[in-house]
Motif scaffolding. Sequence first.
Motif, short mmCIF file in Angstrom:
data_model
loop_
_atom_site.label_atom_id
_atom_site.label_comp_id
_atom_site.label_asym_id
_atom_site.label_seq_id
_atom_site.Cartn_x
_atom_site.Cartn_y
_atom_site.Cartn_z
N GLU A 1 5.15 -7.72 -21.81
CA GLU A 1 5.85 -8.67 -22.25
C GLU A 1 7.74 -8.55 -21.92
OE1 GLU A 1 3.67 -12.00 -23.16
OE2 GLU A 1 2.16 -10.26 -22.47
N ASP A 2 8.48 -7.58 -21.88
CA ASP A 2 9.19 -7.44 -21.50
C ASP A 2 9.25 -8.03 -19.90
OD1 ASP A 2 10.12 -7.12 -23.99
OD2 ASP A 2 9.96 -4.82 -24.02
N ILE A 3 8.86 -8.34 -19.36
CA ILE A 3 9.00 -8.12 -18.28
C ILE A 3 8.55 -9.65 -17.76
CG2 ILE A 3 7.90 -8.03 -15.77
CD1 ILE A 3 7.43 -4.93 -16.46
N ILE A 4 9.36 -10.06 -17.21
CA ILE A 4 9.42 -12.57 -17.01
C ILE A 4 8.84 -11.86 -15.24
CG2 ILE A 4 10.13 -14.15 -17.36
CD1 ILE A 4 10.63 -12.72 -19.88
N PRO A 5 7.53 -12.45 -15.15
CA PRO A 5 6.87 -12.33 -13.89
C PRO A 5 6.82 -13.48 -13.02
CG PRO A 5 5.40 -12.46 -14.94
CD PRO A 5 6.06 -12.46 -15.71
N LEU A 6 6.99 -13.24 -11.87
CA LEU A 6 6.73 -14.04 -11.20
C LEU A 6 5.90 -13.93 -9.86
CD1 LEU A 6 7.17 -17.39 -9.53
CD2 LEU A 6 8.34 -15.98 -8.73
N PHE A 7 4.93 -14.57 -9.33
CA PHE A 7 3.15 -13.57 -9.05
C PHE A 7 3.23 -14.24 -7.55
CE2 PHE A 7 2.16 -11.81 -13.47
CZ PHE A 7 2.14 -10.90 -12.46
N VAL A 8 3.75 -13.75 -6.69
CA VAL A 8 3.96 -14.27 -5.57
C VAL A 8 3.92 -13.26 -4.41
CG1 VAL A 8 5.48 -16.22 -5.52
CG2 VAL A 8 6.08 -14.58 -4.89
N ALA A 9 3.11 -13.17 -3.25
CA ALA A 9 3.14 -12.31 -2.51
C ALA A 9 1.79 -11.56 -2.92
CB ALA A 9 3.85 -11.80 -1.63
N PHE A 10 1.08 -11.71 -3.91
CA PHE A 10 0.10 -10.44 -4.60
C PHE A 10 -1.35 -10.60 -4.41
CE2 PHE A 10 -2.78 -10.11 -8.54
CZ PHE A 10 -2.28 -9.13 -8.64
N HIS A 11 -0.95 -9.26 -3.93
CA HIS A 11 -2.08 -8.18 -3.18
C HIS A 11 -3.19 -7.62 -4.39
CE1 HIS A 11 -4.93 -6.89 -0.69
NE2 HIS A 11 -4.73 -5.00 -0.77
N LEU A 12 -4.85 -8.07 -4.64
CA LEU A 12 -5.53 -7.26 -5.36
C LEU A 12 -6.60 -6.29 -3.98
CD1 LEU A 12 -7.11 -8.01 -8.54
CD2 LEU A 12 -7.66 -7.22 -8.03
N ASN A 13 -6.41 -5.57 -5.04
CA ASN A 13 -6.61 -4.39 -3.62
C ASN A 13 -7.70 -4.28 -4.07
OD1 ASN A 13 -8.15 -1.27 -2.02
ND2 ASN A 13 -6.26 -3.21 -0.80
N VAL A 14 -9.27 -3.85 -3.00
CA VAL A 14 -10.61 -3.98 -3.31
C VAL A 14 -11.24 -2.53 -4.19
CG1 VAL A 14 -11.73 -5.37 -1.42
CG2 VAL A 14 -11.43 -3.27 -1.37
N LEU A 15 -9.92 -1.82 -3.71
CA LEU A 15 -10.11 -0.27 -4.72
C LEU A 15 -9.94 -0.74 -6.10
CD1 LEU A 15 -8.58 1.49 -2.15
CD2 LEU A 15 -10.54 1.67 -3.00
N ALA A 16 -8.86 -1.31 -6.77
CA ALA A 16 -9.35 -1.69 -8.01
C ALA A 16 -9.53 -3.29 -8.67
CB ALA A 16 -7.15 -1.80 -8.03
N LYS A 17 -10.24 -3.34 -7.68
CA LYS A 17 -11.40 -4.81 -8.11
C LYS A 17 -11.94 -4.76 -9.64
CE LYS A 17 -14.54 -7.91 -6.69
NZ LYS A 17 -15.97 -8.39 -6.09
N LYS A 18 -12.24 -3.86 -10.14
CA LYS A 18 -13.52 -3.59 -11.98
C LYS A 18 -12.09 -3.87 -12.89
CE LYS A 18 -16.23 -0.98 -13.94
NZ LYS A 18 -16.75 0.01 -14.49
N GLU A 19 -11.28 -2.82 -12.70
CA GLU A 19 -10.06 -2.85 -14.07
C GLU A 19 -9.09 -4.12 -13.78
OE1 GLU A 19 -10.35 -0.88 -11.27
OE2 GLU A 19 -10.95 1.57 -11.70
N MET A 20 -8.74 -4.72 -12.37
CA MET A 20 -7.67 -5.64 -12.42
C MET A 20 -8.87 -7.28 -12.77
SD MET A 20 -5.05 -4.89 -11.99
CE MET A 20 -3.63 -6.03 -10.71
N THR A 21 -9.55 -7.05 -12.86
CA THR A 21 -10.36 -8.47 -12.88
C THR A 21 -11.21 -8.15 -14.49
OG1 THR A 21 -12.16 -7.94 -11.86
CG2 THR A 21 -11.00 -9.15 -11.04
N SER A 22 -10.28 -7.36 -15.36
CA SER A 22 -11.11 -6.76 -16.33
C SER A 22 -11.16 -8.66 -17.78
CB SER A 22 -10.42 -5.95 -17.27
OG SER A 22 -9.06 -6.31 -17.41
N PRO A 23 -11.37 -8.23 -18.57
CA PRO A 23 -10.75 -9.76 -19.35
C PRO A 23 -9.01 -10.03 -19.42
CG PRO A 23 -12.60 -8.78 -19.86
CD PRO A 23 -12.46 -7.86 -19.19
#
Length: 350
Positions: free
Chosen positions: A73-95
């Motif tokens: 929570e100490d990182i204030i993010p702006l999500f642009v040009a975001f690439h979610l690779n298929v190799l990390a699909k399971k973990e990156m789409t966790s609840p």
Amino acid sequence: MQYKLLSVSKTSKLKGVVNIGDYIQALASSQYLPQIDGFVDRDEELKDYHDEPTAVIMNGWYMHNPKNWPPSEDIIPLFVAFHLNVLAKKEMTSPESIAYLKRHEPVGCRDMATMELLKSHGIEAYFSACMTLTLGKKFHDGNKNGNTYIVDPPFSVDFTCVNLVRSLCHGICYWADIRKIWKYKLLFPHSKNFIKRFIKLSLYHKEYSRVFGRDVISNSIYISQENSQYGAGLPDDAERLKEAERLVLSYAKAKMVITSRIHCALPCLGLGTPVIYIEKQQDIEASKCRLNGLKDLFNIVKLDGNQLKPDFETSLPVNPGNCPPNKDDYKKYAEALDKRCSEFISATQK
């Protein structure tokens, strides 16, 4: 409020090589920061970052190490040009990840595949393209000095008797040209054996000069954007960022660039430098998924096996005099990225 850039220094140490394209992406983000207070490792530090709140433009590939997600929570993010690779699909789409991304939507996605994946999980997402399209904001140079660059040209050779004969015939005829590119050790770096290197360079010269012309192939400056020298010779993030800036300034002055690297081709669009993208038809899905949406912005030559096939209308061979002009499609994405990044940084300063 601090302002930091993403880096990949810790992951790079493990791999032994550095992809300077990651720092070209960081350079694009740096244009918008009032100051650079340091770096946050994209794969190793996001979750464990605990310091003064820091604004970070979160562009790039996620994640080589998805266990370190989501960010603190100490990182204030702006999500642009975001690439979610298929190799990390399971973990990156966790609840947990979906809940985090929904708190920071809309998410600007670097490719259509990422956009569609996030939308399928109820996250507001859109195709933003890549931050490197904005590099013309600071680094555009109207003085094209006549240099041409060939950046990581893909080519592979089977060491068969037929290829040996072909390489001998071509190499003997064009040895004067081939000698000029022999010095670039990063071109086919694993071919240390003289005969194997001769075969590869001869057949490379034979095929590439059919499409691009002998002068372009023999007299261009060759660059590799991913190698161990960037790690060993540039040991910290600040030095790598300087090297990224040096390369971008070189591309900004170039008369033409030929490359298989999206973080060379995309910057060239923003810089107004004529660029031809070499698309490898045999890329694995983990690599191809990065290109959905982006490759539509390029003039493309397809590499199918060992044959180059231009995907645009022009007379061959292609040279700086008849290189097709870049498509204008990228401009709307560059303008939208510029607006969103500027507004994000302005909001953090209030």
